[in-house]
Design a protein around this motif. Structure first.
Motif, mmCIF file in Angstrom:
data_model
loop_
_atom_site.group_PDB
_atom_site.id
_atom_site.type_symbol
_atom_site.label_atom_id
_atom_site.label_comp_id
_atom_site.label_asym_id
_atom_site.label_seq_id
_atom_site.Cartn_x
_atom_site.Cartn_y
_atom_site.Cartn_z
ATOM 1 N N ALA A 85 57.130 58.066 -10.015
ATOM 2 C CA ALA A 85 57.875 58.981 -9.151
ATOM 3 C C ALA A 85 58.131 60.295 -9.868
ATOM 4 N N TYR A 91 57.274 52.388 -2.240
ATOM 5 C CA TYR A 91 58.227 53.255 -1.554
ATOM 6 C C TYR A 91 59.503 53.346 -2.371
ATOM 7 N N ASP A 149 63.714 54.457 -1.462
ATOM 8 C CA ASP A 149 64.726 54.859 -0.489
ATOM 9 C C ASP A 149 65.754 55.728 -1.194
ATOM 10 N N GLN A 150 65.890 56.940 -0.709
ATOM 11 C CA GLN A 150 66.817 57.893 -1.304
ATOM 12 C C GLN A 150 68.005 58.090 -0.367
ATOM 13 N N GLN A 190 62.824 66.187 -2.473
ATOM 14 C CA GLN A 190 61.512 65.607 -2.267
ATOM 15 C C GLN A 190 61.165 64.702 -3.446
ATOM 16 N N VAL A 191 60.543 63.593 -3.116
ATOM 17 C CA VAL A 191 60.064 62.656 -4.127
ATOM 18 C C VAL A 191 58.580 62.437 -3.898
ATOM 19 N N GLN A 192 57.819 62.519 -4.949
ATOM 20 C CA GLN A 192 56.388 62.244 -4.868
ATOM 21 C C GLN A 192 56.111 60.934 -5.613
ATOM 22 N N GLN A 246 50.574 56.878 -1.695
ATOM 23 C CA GLN A 246 49.355 57.044 -0.912
ATOM 24 C C GLN A 246 48.600 55.739 -0.723
ATOM 25 N N LEU A 280 66.449 58.097 3.275
ATOM 26 C CA LEU A 280 65.141 58.713 3.503
ATOM 27 C C LEU A 280 64.128 57.945 2.662
ATOM 28 N N ARG A 281 63.079 57.484 3.309
ATOM 29 C CA ARG A 281 62.069 56.678 2.606
ATOM 30 C C ARG A 281 60.843 57.537 2.299
ATOM 31 N N TYR A 282 60.415 57.445 1.067
ATOM 32 C CA TYR A 282 59.184 58.102 0.626
ATOM 33 C C TYR A 282 58.139 57.031 0.327
ATOM 34 N N TRP A 283 56.878 57.371 0.637
ATOM 35 C CA TRP A 283 55.770 56.440 0.454
ATOM 36 C C TRP A 283 54.745 57.002 -0.518
#
Length: 121
Positions: A24, A96, A98-99, A1-3, A113, A108-111
């Motif tokens: 991140a 974002y 991309d992992q 997980q990436v925040q 807020q 897997l893309r993290y966004w």
């Protein structure tokens, strides 16, 4: 997980500058690409700038020469320096990452807020 946590948005006059930050945390491994999108009210989310690991930055035509994307790997932070801002730059800006994972090298893309940028006199 990436925040991802964004900061740096706000109200600025036309011609002004802002610097957005995207910090991140979490399992920050195998990051292939990082970047920024923006979404104005009633419009789709559009790519603003991106950069892949070891690659050159890529910019939307509307921001070329005015915006600069950069990353500080030691701080796990991505920046978007925005100069010569125009009212049409007004939008919510999302970062974002991309992992890459798995044997098939899926993405897997993290966004983040989102952070509001308003350019107005």
């Amino acid at each position: 997980q990436v925040q991802l946590v964004e900061s740096g948005g706000g109200l600025v006059q036309p011609g002004g500058s802002l610097r957005l930050s995207c910090a991140a945390s979490g399992t920050i491994l195998s990051i292939n690409a990082v970047g920024w999108y923006r979404q104005a009210p009633g419009k789709q989310r559009d790519l603003v700038a991106s950069v892949t690991s070891g690659g050159s930055p890529n910019y939307a035509d509307s921001v070329k020469g005015r915006f600069t994307i950069s990353r500080d790997n030691a701080k796990n932070t991505v920046y978007l320096q925005m100069n010569s801002l125009k009212p049409e730059d007004t939008a919510v800006y999302y970062c974002y990452v991309d992992q890459i994972y798995g044997l098939k090298l899926q993405t897997l893309r993290y966004w983040g807020q989102g952070t509001q940028v308003t350019v107005s006199s």
